[in-house]
Design an enzyme around this catalytic site. Structure first.
Site, PDB file in Angstrom:
ATOM      1  N   GLY B 374     -32.592  49.052  47.535  1.00  0.00           N
ATOM      2  CA  GLY B 374     -32.215  50.505  47.959  1.00  0.00           C
ATOM      3  C   GLY B 374     -33.334  51.097  48.392  1.00  0.00           C
ATOM      4  O   GLY B 374     -34.216  50.668  48.762  1.00  0.00           O
ATOM      5  N   HIS B 399     -26.809  43.125  51.768  1.00  0.00           N
ATOM      6  CA  HIS B 399     -28.220  43.044  51.318  1.00  0.00           C
ATOM      7  C   HIS B 399     -29.094  44.235  50.850  1.00  0.00           C
ATOM      8  O   HIS B 399     -29.975  44.365  50.344  1.00  0.00           O
ATOM      9  CB  HIS B 399     -28.925  42.210  52.440  1.00  0.00           C
ATOM     10  CG  HIS B 399     -29.577  43.177  53.402  1.00  0.00           C
ATOM     11  ND1 HIS B 399     -28.846  43.889  54.249  1.00  0.00           N
ATOM     12  CD2 HIS B 399     -30.874  43.120  53.734  1.00  0.00           C
ATOM     13  CE1 HIS B 399     -29.581  44.564  55.214  1.00  0.00           C
ATOM     14  NE2 HIS B 399     -30.646  43.904  55.053  1.00  0.00           N
TER      15      HIS B 399
END
Lengths: 139, 476
Positions: B374, B399
């Site tokens: 993230g 991803h």
């Protein structure tokens, strides 16, 4: 007209565009736009000289080759460049770039340029006869 | 993206019927709101990929899909060599085998608090990050070739890490079929000072806490619990991968006509798998994968050294290492027959389901760990591959969050120092050599990673296991 440059948006990466009265000037502007992805080109002292040559089957591939040659020199010499002269004869390009070693504190380099891509790639003249050379670079 | 171009086939599955030169349909896995926010270019790139020779089943886009170059970022496509299938340098991209690895520390958040600043400083000073940084490992030609052939296995042999790390890396730390001879001297020169470096842009090293476990059973197999302190490393094959991508992109763009490959976009530069260029690219690209695996292994070693000094009671063990820019040979069932395919994942993570032989024995019964990175202000996730994923998208998932805003926009909206200050107030320490880089990577410039992960979970591409939040982040 002096070579000019600008960036254009791409969602994950960034577009570089050079503009000028000749193809060579547009290529020089595109190179300055690559430096501007990393740092403010005005902060880069054109102290050391590096020469490059490349060749490609058409103008567009030549632009990508030129920018990739520059990216390679930046990566291996750990340098940034701010002044460029480009000469194009047919499909061959000879260039000189002036710059200095990266100074992290002074240049605050934002991001490394991995390579010039064929996305939004174009080398052409606009309606006013001005040359435009552009592509997206991967960062 | 205009929803009228798509046919909805499920809550999170959208189809593009073949038209024009498309050989297969396009399939996008995402929520309606993620689709609406996707650039129209994603549609164009998904359909362009569907025109490539030998493509099998469909051209896929994951929930985090966004405008890439050639393939969309978040694109998955598989090609059958027996049907004239291609390998695409554009379909792998410049940052070959960029990926994420996650390390357990054996500690909890409480252990970190007294030394948090100290650890942040030590990691920042020890792990080379940012433009122009150089690693501590310098390779001569012989060692370079050994590294390119051996990957993380080479690194462990040189003392960077533990033998047991290898079991928990895709390909067990060494990609077979790498051909160092197919990697140019230019690429090797570009790499000679860059081993064990993070790079820049969206690459990072984070110390994170496990804030929530969604699946206790799988988390127990992965040996993570709420409150645990973990370390996440996101980086790739550095200059070597970039140079391999650059060189083969041109070779494939120029040779495509010779192989009668019509490229709707030159960035899709491809060559038949069974061609000289195709085989040389595969040899070089696999060497690039090994470079990325060795790079993450050396960075891991440096992280262990720092923990040894600052938190000596820690034991850093590798949970898993995933790559998200690759082309790999895998066996998948097509029309009831096991078929050998060349699966391209560009900004997409392999997500094999339970029982797959390529998953390490200790994890095999639950499925492959899928690590989703993230931003420095939000969260990362651990997911697990599902049985369904194998048929949905060749065992693939998203991803990361994906950018919602260009770097230029981000720079106009944020100042690096303010981002650092705001995050520090929330208990997240950022260390970076470049404040401009921090501004360009501001958390607000990215999509909501939770929405992307929820969509992957809803679509059965992978199942949520745990949410991780950053405490310390070293950015390039």
């Amino acid at each position: 007209m002096e070579p000019q440059w600008e960036h254009f948006p791409h969602q994950s990466d960034i577009g570089v565009r050079g503009l000028g009265s000749s193809k060579e000037a547009a290529f020089e502007g595109a190179a300055r736009a690559v430096t501007a992805v990393i740092t403010d080109p005005d902060f880069v002292v054109p102290a050391q000289e590096v020469s490059m040559v490349c060749e490609a089957p058409d103008d567009e591939l030549l632009l990508v080759d030129w920018l990739n040659a520059l990216i390679y020199e930046m990566a291996t010499r750990k340098m940034l460049f701010s002044r460029f002269t480009v000469r194009i004869t047919g499909h061959a390009l000879q260039a000189t770039a002036w710059g200095e070693p990266i100074d992290v504190a002074r240049h605050q380099p934002a991001v490394e340029v991995k390579g010039a891509t064929y996305t939004e790639l174009s080398v052409k003249r606009d309606e006013q006869g001005r040359w435009i050379a552009q592509c997206v670079v991967d960062v | 993206m205009d929803l009228n171009q798509l046919k909805r086939r499920g809550h999170d599955e959208w189809h593009i019927s073949p038209r024009g030169k498309m050989r297969v349909p396009g399939v996008i896995y995402a929520t309606e709101s993620l689709i609406r926010d996707m650039d129209e270019k994603v549609y164009e790139q998904v359909t362009n990929v569907a025109t490539l020779p030998g493509i099998v089943r469909a051209s896929y886009a994951m929930p985090d899909a966004h405008w890439g170059y050639g393939f969309p970022i978040g694109g998955v496509a598989a090609f059958d060599p027996d049907l004239g299938g291609v390998v695409s340098a554009g379909g792998v991209g410049f940052d070959i085998s960029c990926g994420v690895r996650l390390l357990r520390t054996g500690l909890t958040v409480e252990d970190l608090q007294p030394v948090k600043e100290l650890l942040a400083e030590a990691l920042f000073h020890r792990i080379p990050a940012g433009v122009g940084s150089t690693g501590l490992v310098h390779l001569d030609k012989r060692e370079m070739d050994a590294m390119l052939a051996g990957g993380a296995k080479w690194a462990v042999g040189k003392g960077y890490g533990l033998h047991e790390d290898l079991e928990c890396i895709e390909e067990r730390g060494c990609m077979a079929g790498a051909k160092p001879d197919c990697v140019s001297d230019f690429a090797k020169k570009r790499q000679q000072d860059e081993m064990g470096t993070l790079g820049s842009g969206n690459h990072y090293l984070e110390v994170q806490q496990v804030v929530k476990v969604f699946d206790a059973e799988v988390a127990s197999v992965f040996r993570i619990r709420e409150g645990d302190l973990v370390v996440s490393i996101h980086c790739g094959s550095r200059g070597l991968g970039h140079q391999i991508g650059t060189e083969f992109l041109k070779r494939m763009a120029v040779s495509a006509a010779r192989y009668h490959i019509e490229l709707p976009d030159r960035e899709l530069a491809s060559a038949p798998i069974n061609s000289e260029v195709g085989q040389e690219y595969l040899g070089a690209m696999r060497a690039g994968i090994n470079c990325a695996l060795a790079n993450r292994q050396i960075v891991t070693h440096l992280v262990r050294e720092v923990f040894e000094e600052v938190l000596p009671q820690a034991t850093l063990s590798l949970l898993y290492d995933v790559s998200h820019n690759t082309c790999k040979v895998e066996e998948h069932v097509i029309d009831g027959t096991a078929t050998r395919l060349f699966v391209h994942r560009k900004g997409a993570t392999r997500a094999f389901g339970p029982g797959h032989p390529d998953i390490p024995p200790s994890l095999r019964e639950v499925g492959q760990p899928v690590l989703i990175g993230g931003t420095m202000g939000t969260a990362s996730y651990v997911l697990v591959g599902t049985k369904e994923s194998m048929t949905l998208a060749f065992g693939s998932a998203c991803h990361g969050a994906g950018r919602s805003m260009s770097r230029h926009q981000a720079l106009r909206q944020w100042h690096g120092r303010e981002v650092v200050k705001d995050l520090a107030a929330r208990g997240i320490l950022i260390r970076s050599p470049s404040m401009r880089g921090v501004a360009e990577e501001a958390p607000g410039a990215y999509k909501d990673v939770s929405e992307v992960v929820d969509a992957a979970d809803d679509a059965n591409l992978a199942r949520k296991v745990a949410r991780l939040e950053p405490l310390v982040c070293v950015k390039g």
